[in-house]
Write a protein that holds these residues in place. Structure first.
Motif, PDB file in Angstrom:
ATOM      1  N   ILE A   4       0.891  -1.154   0.000  1.00  0.00           N
ATOM      2  CA  ILE A   4       0.000   0.000   0.000  1.00  0.00           C
ATOM      3  C   ILE A   4       0.926   1.198   0.000  1.00  0.00           C
ATOM      4  O   ILE A   4       1.668   1.424   0.965  1.00  0.00           O
ATOM      5  N   ARG A   5       0.920   1.948  -1.092  1.00  0.00           N
ATOM      6  CA  ARG A   5       1.855   3.062  -1.224  1.00  0.00           C
ATOM      7  C   ARG A   5       1.234   4.192  -2.032  1.00  0.00           C
ATOM      8  O   ARG A   5       0.098   4.098  -2.476  1.00  0.00           O
ATOM      9  N   LEU A   6       1.989   5.271  -2.211  1.00  0.00           N
ATOM     10  CA  LEU A   6       1.504   6.452  -2.907  1.00  0.00           C
ATOM     11  C   LEU A   6       1.851   6.393  -4.388  1.00  0.00           C
ATOM     12  O   LEU A   6       2.946   5.979  -4.753  1.00  0.00           O
ATOM     13  N   ARG A  18      -2.453   9.365  -4.898  1.00  0.00           N
ATOM     14  CA  ARG A  18      -3.467   8.366  -4.611  1.00  0.00           C
ATOM     15  C   ARG A  18      -2.810   7.297  -3.751  1.00  0.00           C
ATOM     16  O   ARG A  18      -1.671   6.898  -4.014  1.00  0.00           O
ATOM     17  N   VAL A  19      -3.525   6.844  -2.754  1.00  0.00           N
ATOM     18  CA  VAL A  19      -3.056   5.721  -1.938  1.00  0.00           C
ATOM     19  C   VAL A  19      -3.559   4.472  -2.643  1.00  0.00           C
ATOM     20  O   VAL A  19      -4.765   4.288  -2.804  1.00  0.00           O
ATOM     21  N   VAL A  20      -2.640   3.625  -3.115  1.00  0.00           N
ATOM     22  CA  VAL A  20      -3.009   2.491  -3.945  1.00  0.00           C
ATOM     23  C   VAL A  20      -2.455   1.189  -3.383  1.00  0.00           C
ATOM     24  O   VAL A  20      -1.453   1.175  -2.673  1.00  0.00           O
ATOM     25  N   VAL A  21      -3.135   0.100  -3.709  1.00  0.00           N
ATOM     26  CA  VAL A  21      -2.644  -1.252  -3.447  1.00  0.00           C
ATOM     27  C   VAL A  21      -2.045  -1.717  -4.768  1.00  0.00           C
ATOM     28  O   VAL A  21      -2.710  -1.697  -5.807  1.00  0.00           O
ATOM     29  N   ARG A  31      -0.255   0.349 -13.229  1.00  0.00           N
ATOM     30  CA  ARG A  31      -1.608  -0.112 -12.913  1.00  0.00           C
ATOM     31  C   ARG A  31      -1.668  -0.704 -11.508  1.00  0.00           C
ATOM     32  O   ARG A  31      -0.884  -1.572 -11.141  1.00  0.00           O
ATOM     33  N   SER A  32      -2.651  -0.236 -10.743  1.00  0.00           N
ATOM     34  CA  SER A  32      -2.791  -0.699  -9.366  1.00  0.00           C
ATOM     35  C   SER A  32      -3.960  -1.676  -9.245  1.00  0.00           C
ATOM     36  O   SER A  32      -4.799  -1.771 -10.130  1.00  0.00           O
ATOM     37  N   GLY A  37      -7.467   5.612  -1.303  1.00  0.00           N
ATOM     38  CA  GLY A  37      -7.450   6.921  -0.664  1.00  0.00           C
ATOM     39  C   GLY A  37      -6.748   7.955  -1.514  1.00  0.00           C
ATOM     40  O   GLY A  37      -6.197   7.648  -2.577  1.00  0.00           O
ATOM     41  N   ILE A  38      -6.791   9.205  -1.031  1.00  0.00           N
ATOM     42  CA  ILE A  38      -6.072  10.297  -1.686  1.00  0.00           C
ATOM     43  C   ILE A  38      -5.323  11.109  -0.640  1.00  0.00           C
ATOM     44  O   ILE A  38      -5.693  11.120   0.543  1.00  0.00           O
TER      45      ILE A  38
END
Length: 86
Positions: A4-6, A18-21, A31-32, A37-38
């Protein structure tokens, strides 16, 4: 392994994230799996919107938060559930 990173978005000198997996080996903006989250550090105060339920679900499934995401989670805890008293 999932992280989980930015992921950086926005224009030059005006970052928003964007906080992405995402898979650990992938590039920063590739591509995530899911956006959870943001984070916009440019505004005053900085805007942080996190889907705490989804983040906790991914952590239970083995995703590791980055140092920055862990700091965001610590500084912006999930809102307490309201209890209805009768």
């Amino acid at each position: 392994m999932l992280m989980i990173r930015l992921a950086r978005f926005g224009g030059k000198k005006k970052p928003s994230y964007r906080v992405v997996v995402i898979e650990k080996e992938r590039a920063r903006n590739s591509r995530s799996v899911e956006v959870v989250g943001i984070y916009n550090p440019v505004t005053t105060p900085p805007v942080v919107k996190l889907e705490h339920e989804r983040i906790q679900q991914w952590i239970k499934n083995g995703a590791q938060p980055s140092d920055t995401v862990a700091r965001l989670l610590k500084n912006n805890p999930a809102p307490a559930l309201e209890t209805v008293s009768a």
